[in-house]
Scaffold this motif. Structure first.
Motif, PDB file in Angstrom:
ATOM      1  N   PHE A 211       0.838  -1.193   0.000  1.00 37.77           N
ATOM      2  CA  PHE A 211       0.000   0.000   0.000  1.00 37.77           C
ATOM      3  C   PHE A 211       0.875   1.246   0.000  1.00 37.77           C
ATOM      4  O   PHE A 211       2.054   1.206   0.357  1.00 37.77           O
ATOM      5  N   ALA A 212       0.256   2.338  -0.435  1.00 36.94           N
ATOM      6  CA  ALA A 212       0.963   3.615  -0.458  1.00 36.94           C
ATOM      7  C   ALA A 212      -0.030   4.739  -0.203  1.00 36.94           C
ATOM      8  O   ALA A 212      -1.223   4.607  -0.468  1.00 36.94           O
ATOM      9  N   VAL A 213       0.505   5.835   0.327  1.00 36.71           N
ATOM     10  CA  VAL A 213      -0.268   7.053   0.511  1.00 36.71           C
ATOM     11  C   VAL A 213       0.542   8.191  -0.105  1.00 36.71           C
ATOM     12  O   VAL A 213       1.746   8.313   0.145  1.00 36.71           O
ATOM     13  N   ALA A 214      -0.120   8.990  -0.931  1.00 33.85           N
ATOM     14  CA  ALA A 214       0.568  10.072  -1.648  1.00 33.85           C
ATOM     15  C   ALA A 214      -0.119  11.403  -1.401  1.00 33.85           C
ATOM     16  O   ALA A 214      -1.352  11.471  -1.338  1.00 33.85           O
ATOM     17  N   ALA A 215       0.685  12.442  -1.278  1.00 32.85           N
ATOM     18  CA  ALA A 215       0.173  13.807  -1.199  1.00 32.85           C
ATOM     19  C   ALA A 215       0.587  14.538  -2.473  1.00 32.85           C
ATOM     20  O   ALA A 215       1.768  14.524  -2.850  1.00 32.85           O
ATOM     21  N   VAL A 216      -0.377  15.137  -3.141  1.00 34.74           N
ATOM     22  CA  VAL A 216      -0.109  15.929  -4.337  1.00 34.74           C
ATOM     23  C   VAL A 216      -0.013  17.391  -3.888  1.00 34.74           C
ATOM     24  O   VAL A 216      -0.995  17.986  -3.447  1.00 34.74           O
ATOM     25  N   VAL A 217       1.187  17.942  -3.995  1.00 32.04           N
ATOM     26  CA  VAL A 217       1.516  19.221  -3.369  1.00 32.04           C
ATOM     27  C   VAL A 217       1.995  20.224  -4.417  1.00 32.04           C
ATOM     28  O   VAL A 217       2.743  19.870  -5.334  1.00 32.04           O
ATOM     29  N   THR A 218       1.600  21.476  -4.264  1.00 35.41           N
ATOM     30  CA  THR A 218       2.148  22.536  -5.121  1.00 35.41           C
ATOM     31  C   THR A 218       3.642  22.678  -4.854  1.00 35.41           C
ATOM     32  O   THR A 218       4.073  22.755  -3.694  1.00 35.41           O
ATOM     33  N   ASN A 219       4.428  22.683  -5.911  1.00 35.91           N
ATOM     34  CA  ASN A 219       5.877  22.840  -5.794  1.00 35.91           C
ATOM     35  C   ASN A 219       6.199  24.312  -5.541  1.00 35.91           C
ATOM     36  O   ASN A 219       5.994  25.153  -6.426  1.00 35.91           O
ATOM     37  N   PRO A 220       6.715  24.652  -4.375  1.00 40.42           N
ATOM     38  CA  PRO A 220       6.962  26.069  -4.063  1.00 40.42           C
ATOM     39  C   PRO A 220       8.084  26.688  -4.876  1.00 40.42           C
ATOM     40  O   PRO A 220       8.240  27.918  -4.886  1.00 40.42           O
ATOM     41  N   TRP A 221       8.874  25.857  -5.563  1.00 36.41           N
ATOM     42  CA  TRP A 221      10.017  26.362  -6.323  1.00 36.41           C
ATOM     43  C   TRP A 221       9.816  26.221  -7.830  1.00 36.41           C
ATOM     44  O   TRP A 221      10.742  26.462  -8.605  1.00 36.41           O
ATOM     45  N   ALA A 222       8.621  25.807  -8.260  1.00 35.84           N
ATOM     46  CA  ALA A 222       8.388  25.517  -9.683  1.00 35.84           C
ATOM     47  C   ALA A 222       8.672  26.729 -10.566  1.00 35.84           C
ATOM     48  O   ALA A 222       8.339  27.867 -10.223  1.00 35.84           O
ATOM     49  N   GLY A 223       9.312  26.471 -11.697  1.00 35.65           N
ATOM     50  CA  GLY A 223       9.500  27.499 -12.715  1.00 35.65           C
ATOM     51  C   GLY A 223      10.587  28.504 -12.452  1.00 35.65           C
ATOM     52  O   GLY A 223      10.703  29.489 -13.192  1.00 35.65           O
ATOM     53  N   ARG A 224      11.406  28.284 -11.431  1.00 30.93           N
ATOM     54  CA  ARG A 224      12.472  29.250 -11.146  1.00 30.93           C
ATOM     55  C   ARG A 224      13.590  28.527 -10.404  1.00 30.93           C
ATOM     56  O   ARG A 224      13.379  27.466  -9.830  1.00 30.93           O
ATOM     57  N   TYR A 225      14.766  29.111 -10.440  1.00 29.30           N
ATOM     58  CA  TYR A 225      15.893  28.565  -9.685  1.00 29.30           C
ATOM     59  C   TYR A 225      15.951  29.238  -8.317  1.00 29.30           C
ATOM     60  O   TYR A 225      15.967  30.468  -8.219  1.00 29.30           O
ATOM     61  N   VAL A 226      15.976  28.430  -7.278  1.00 24.75           N
ATOM     62  CA  VAL A 226      16.062  28.937  -5.903  1.00 24.75           C
ATOM     63  C   VAL A 226      17.301  28.330  -5.269  1.00 24.75           C
ATOM     64  O   VAL A 226      17.460  27.103  -5.243  1.00 24.75           O
ATOM     65  N   ASP A 227      18.173  29.167  -4.765  1.00 25.13           N
ATOM     66  CA  ASP A 227      19.439  28.683  -4.212  1.00 25.13           C
ATOM     67  C   ASP A 227      19.256  27.988  -2.875  1.00 25.13           C
ATOM     68  O   ASP A 227      19.833  26.931  -2.636  1.00 25.13           O
ATOM     69  N   ASP A 228      18.452  28.539  -1.990  1.00 30.33           N
ATOM     70  CA  ASP A 228      18.275  27.998  -0.643  1.00 30.33           C
ATOM     71  C   ASP A 228      16.888  27.372  -0.518  1.00 30.33           C
ATOM     72  O   ASP A 228      15.878  28.073  -0.445  1.00 30.33           O
ATOM     73  N   LEU A 229      16.859  26.048  -0.485  1.00 29.21           N
ATOM     74  CA  LEU A 229      15.586  25.325  -0.389  1.00 29.21           C
ATOM     75  C   LEU A 229      15.170  25.059   1.056  1.00 29.21           C
ATOM     76  O   LEU A 229      14.058  24.582   1.309  1.00 29.21           O
ATOM     77  N   GLN A 230      16.048  25.333   1.992  1.00 26.65           N
ATOM     78  CA  GLN A 230      15.817  24.915   3.374  1.00 26.65           C
ATOM     79  C   GLN A 230      14.567  25.503   4.036  1.00 26.65           C
ATOM     80  O   GLN A 230      13.882  24.786   4.778  1.00 26.65           O
ATOM     81  N   PRO A 231      14.224  26.765   3.833  1.00 25.18           N
ATOM     82  CA  PRO A 231      13.028  27.285   4.517  1.00 25.18           C
ATOM     83  C   PRO A 231      11.766  26.474   4.205  1.00 25.18           C
ATOM     84  O   PRO A 231      11.003  26.117   5.112  1.00 25.18           O
ATOM     85  N   GLU A 232      11.562  26.157   2.930  1.00 23.02           N
ATOM     86  CA  GLU A 232      10.386  25.387   2.551  1.00 23.02           C
ATOM     87  C   GLU A 232      10.510  23.929   2.985  1.00 23.02           C
ATOM     88  O   GLU A 232       9.518  23.314   3.411  1.00 23.02           O
TER      89      GLU A 232
END
Length: 200
Positions: A31-52
């Motif tokens: 079995f599996a459980v999946a969450a479909v989530v908006t990508n907070p970094w979509a469409g751009r380059y973000v150097d620091d991913l840690q806050p999200e």
């Protein structure tokens, strides 16, 4: 701090009753459980991913752990486990990796199962209906080959280009009729120390 925008939660389950033309003594449930989530970094380059990562991962880790234990019928029913992430086309593999390769995510599942082995994983990129592959292994014994399993399913409308699908998977047992042995016998046959495989 921001929180993940979850569009949907998807659960998947299969039960194998016959494998290799032979009835399984004990049916295998995966079995599996999946969450479909908006990508907070979509469409751009973000150097620091840690806050999200530090904001999203604990929420997703707790949510999916609670749900998969419910699907399994209790933490004690899960013998094999794993995780996966699929990022949409406007994201990077790093985005998929960032949300699952952190103790802020995986430790919820590991602690709930009192597990000691690492969570096997895949992190890939794809379109909606991309096959999601969740590799599983024994939660305590990484050399127990009977529990080397792969759960596969897909979500018809996810991920969208700006989404990430975050997944936990589990199984109640190993493969029915498993008979290839564990890696420890191979190590012995090759003359390796089972407790120190790198030594000859």
């Amino acid at each position: 701090m921001s929180h993940p925008q979850i569009r949907k939660i998807v659960t998947f389950e299969e039960e194998t009753l016959i494998e290799g033309y032979k009835t399984a003594a004990t049916p295998l449930r995966m079995f599996a459980v999946a969450a479909v989530v908006t990508n907070p970094w979509a469409g751009r380059y973000v150097d620091d991913l840690q806050p999200e990562i530090q904001s999203f991962a604990p929420v997703l880790g707790q949510l999916l752990t609670d749900k998969i234990i419910e699907v399994a019928g209790g933490a004690d029913k899960i013998e094999a486990y794993g995780k996966a992430a699929v990022v949409g086309l406007n994201g990077e593999i790093e985005h998929a990796s960032g949300l699952i390769h952190t103790l802020h995510f995986g430790n919820f599942y590991r602690k709930a199962l009192s597990a000691s082995s690492y969570l096997s994983f895949t992190n890939t990129r794809g379109t909606a209906n991309t096959p999601i592959m969740v590799p599983l292994m024994d939660k305590d014994d990484v050399g127990r080959r009977s529990h080397y399993l792969t759960l596969q399913f897909a979500i018809a409308d996810a991920p969208r280009d700006d989404e990430v699908v975050i997944v936990l998977g589990g199984a109640t047992s190993g493969r029915p009729h498993h008979r290839i042995g564990d890696r420890y016998q191979d190590l012995k046959n090759l003359g390796h120390d089972v407790n120190n495989p790198a030594a000859v």
